[in-house]
Design an enzyme around this catalytic site. Structure first.
Site, mmCIF file in Angstrom:
data_model
loop_
_atom_site.group_PDB
_atom_site.id
_atom_site.type_symbol
_atom_site.label_atom_id
_atom_site.label_comp_id
_atom_site.label_asym_id
_atom_site.label_seq_id
_atom_site.Cartn_x
_atom_site.Cartn_y
_atom_site.Cartn_z
ATOM 1 N N SER A 134 -35.483 -8.855 45.954
ATOM 2 C CA SER A 134 -36.669 -8.204 45.406
ATOM 3 C C SER A 134 -36.275 -6.981 44.588
ATOM 4 O O SER A 134 -35.202 -6.396 44.796
ATOM 5 C CB SER A 134 -37.629 -7.785 46.520
ATOM 6 O OG SER A 134 -37.291 -6.505 47.037
ATOM 7 N N ASP A 135 -37.119 -6.595 43.674
ATOM 8 C CA ASP A 135 -36.928 -5.316 43.004
ATOM 9 C C ASP A 135 -37.159 -4.201 44.013
ATOM 10 O O ASP A 135 -37.595 -4.434 45.146
ATOM 11 C CB ASP A 135 -37.853 -5.206 41.788
ATOM 12 C CG ASP A 135 -37.198 -4.468 40.637
ATOM 13 O OD1 ASP A 135 -36.384 -3.563 40.893
ATOM 14 O OD2 ASP A 135 -37.498 -4.769 39.464
#
Length: 621
Positions: free
Chosen positions: A326-327
């Site tokens: 994920s960012d």
């Protein structure tokens, strides 16, 4: 530094990672990655497996020591996150000296050896081979060889050079222990106000695809191995079409839009990069608005939370079975000093942190970027809301990358070799030449203005030796390569002025001041002052295009206008004099006006009638 090694009864050298005096299958370098993962995974506690799934920021001590206190951005002491929380993936920030970076890395791996199964650390980084210093996106090169930003590589239109860059960057990264790159960035630069364009390969999906694959192969090689840097290709499914060009790091920039119905263009670079073997993929923060794929309405939540995108599109339709990271900071607000940046939980702001973690896991994500809150996931497993089998699925993917990189067999680096490799002269020379070559000549004499480029270098006899030059934002020692530097345009034979592409300064939120967003218009006062300089002597303007700029008001009076994308002052002078011929071509259209920008659909590459089109670039004679 090297760990104590043992020899099995069969004569095989191995690292006794769990200290039991036996070469267990996961320690056996002769076995396949799949066999080693299958042996190690059942040995791990739930806490160890969950620790694999968190990937947070770490800071290195400038003297080569680990930090045993929270840093400026890192949240916890090193030993606490490695041994207490069982984390072993870290995104490193400042690294100023290669030898000290290698020393710190070895000290970190020595701490990781004390964990129950000695799982080695994987160090990742945002790009750090160019010019832009932005703690949320990239770092200036410092000890590493310095190259143009990715936009400058795109301006060169040379896939072989991009692969050469990737290979050089790989060697420098590996020398100091960086084994994962949080790049390439495959987003399309279709929205000119967006702050992240400098890290892209421009607006054209075909060029982005070609250069993205070359970049990946430079870092990873034809397959992931002990000399590779694993790539995290981003931002799936394409992060460029941000509504009004606002950045999705911030609450006002959470919406991603497709008014031109060009979703397919933004997705296009990802299947070839998956085919080329990217180790990981990062979904973007953005929240899609009014997006349909194959007739299915996509839920309006951030891509990292979106099961239709991560599982349905990426895993099932495109067949990606690697790591999904994920960012950063989707779960918890980020507290830095007295500043707070809200969690990027776009579309699910109402959920609790536990519920956010559950949604991200259910979407198909393997690892939480920028987080170290292992207790949230442990609670979910113990409460039966996330199965341990689901944890095993992600842990297996993450372990496989570590095994393929050879980290279990020897994660350590040679400090002396690091000092020699990082910033090696031939690496720096190649980067310098790319900086100069990537300069794009946009205008060179027009409407009664005579061409002024190339300028004869000061070292030449004749004109260059006699020339008097007025400069702004150009170092005096570099300007001396053009002639005698004078203090007033009225006393000069030519003026050279460097400008940053315009942006609207912002600073109310953490990170915001580092992102160049907003208007592309130069201030009227600046334009008026430049016109007065041009009235006194021929004017050459270089605009640093970390994103497009509206150059329309400069063209009537500037004898020459060039664009650069990460070029130091000396390399610019070499380009202006033709010592290294500038051959750059625009990686995106340049708009005529902000009105044209505001009317333009955020997802559409280019304009019907740009001031300068994609691919424009004059040749010096």
């Amino acid at each position: 530094m090297q760990p104590a090694r043992k020899t099995s009864p069969e004569g095989v050298e191995y690292r006794d990672l769990n200290g039991n005096g036996v070469m267990d299958p996961f320690e056996d370098p002769r076995l396949t990655v799949e066999e080693r993962v299958a042996d190690l995974l059942p040995r791990l506690s739930l806490e160890e497996k969950v620790g694999l799934m968190f990937h947070t920021v770490i800071e290195a001590g400038a003297d080569g020591t680990v930090k045993e206190a929270p840093g400026a951005i890192s949240k916890s002491p090193t030993s606490e996150v490695v041994l207490g929380k069982h984390l072993n993936h870290f995104n490193v920030h400042a690294l100023d000296d290669a030898r000290m970076a290698a020393r710190w890395y070895n000290a970190l791996q020595a701490i990781a050896e004390q964990s129950p199964h000695g799982i080695p650390v994987t160090i990742s980084t945002d790009p750090r081979h160019a010019f832009i210093e932005n703690a949320g996106a990239s770092f200036a090169a410092k000890a590493f060889s310095q190259w143009p930003e990715a936009l400058g590589l795109a301006a060169l239109r040379d896939a072989d050079l991009v692969r050469e860059f990737g290979d050089i960057a790989r060697q420098e990264y590996v020398a100091v222990g960086i084994r994962m790159s949080l790049h390439p960035t495959l987003d399309l630069a279709t929205e000119p106000r967006w702050a992240r364009q400098s890290g892209t390969f421009g607006q054209d999906p075909d060029l982005v695809t070609e250069l993205g694959v070359a970049y990946l192969l430079g870092f990873q090689g034809d397959s992931l191995g002990a000399d590779s840097v694993a790539c995290v290709s981003k931002h799936f499914p394409g992060g460029g079409p941000q509504k009004d060009g606002e950045d999705a790091h911030f609450p006002y920039g959470r919406e991603q839009v497709y008014p031109g119905d060009r979703f397919a263009d933004h997705l296009k670079p990802f299947p070839p990069v998956i085919e080329a073997g990217t180790a990981a993929i990062m979904p973007y923060y953005g929240m899609p608005i009014d997006l349909e794929i194959d007739g299915e309405k996509i839920e309006e939540v951030g891509f990292g939370y979106n099961k239709q995108i991560v599982t349905g599109l990426l895993r099932e339709k495109l067949g990606f079975d690697g790591v999904v990271l994920s960012d950063w900071e989707l779960v918890n607000d980020n507290h830095v000093g007295d500043q707070v940046l809200p969690a990027r939980a776009w579309g699910v702001e109402h959920l609790t942190p536990h519920e956010r973690v559950q949604r991200i896991i259910e979407a198909g994500t393997d690892q939480f970027g920028g987080e170290e809150s292992v207790e949230l996931l442990l609670d979910l497993v113990r409460d039966g809301r996330v199965s341990e089998a689901r944890i095993d699925e992600s842990a297996a993917r993450l372990l496989a990358v570590k095994f393929r990189l050879g980290l279990f067999d020897n994660p350590y680096v040679d400090e002396e070799a690091a000092a020699v490799t990082v910033g090696r002269k031939d690496f720096r020379d190649a980067g310098y030449a790319a900086q100069a070559k990537s300069v794009t000549v946009l205008q060179n004499g027009t409407d009664g203005l005579a061409p002024v480029l190339p300028l004869a270098p000061a070292a030449a006899t004749g004109e260059g030796a006699r020339r008097r030059v007025y400069v702004e934002n150009l170092a005096p020692e570099a300007a001396a390569g053009l002639g005698e530097v004078v203090d007033r345009p009225e006393d000069a034979d030519v003026a050279v002025v460097r400008l940053l592409a315009p942006f609207d300064p912002r600073s109310d939120l953490f990170l915001e001041s580092w992102f160049h967003q907003g208007s592309l218009d130069f201030q009227p006062g600046l334009v008026s002052r430049l016109a007065r300089i041009a009235a006194a002597c021929p004017l050459v303007v270089d605009v640093v295009l970390d994103r497009p700029a509206v150059l329309t008001p400069l063209l009537p009076f500037a004898s020459a206008v060039v664009g650069s994308y990460g070029t130091n002052d000396h390399a610019l002078v070499d380009a202006l004099t033709g010592t290294i011929a500038p051959v750059g071509k625009l990686p995106f259209d340049l708009p005529r006006s902000m009105e044209q920008v505001r009317r333009h659909a955020e997802d559409v590459p280019g304009y019907d009638d740009p001031l300068f089109p994609f691919g424009h670039g004059l040749t010096l004679r």
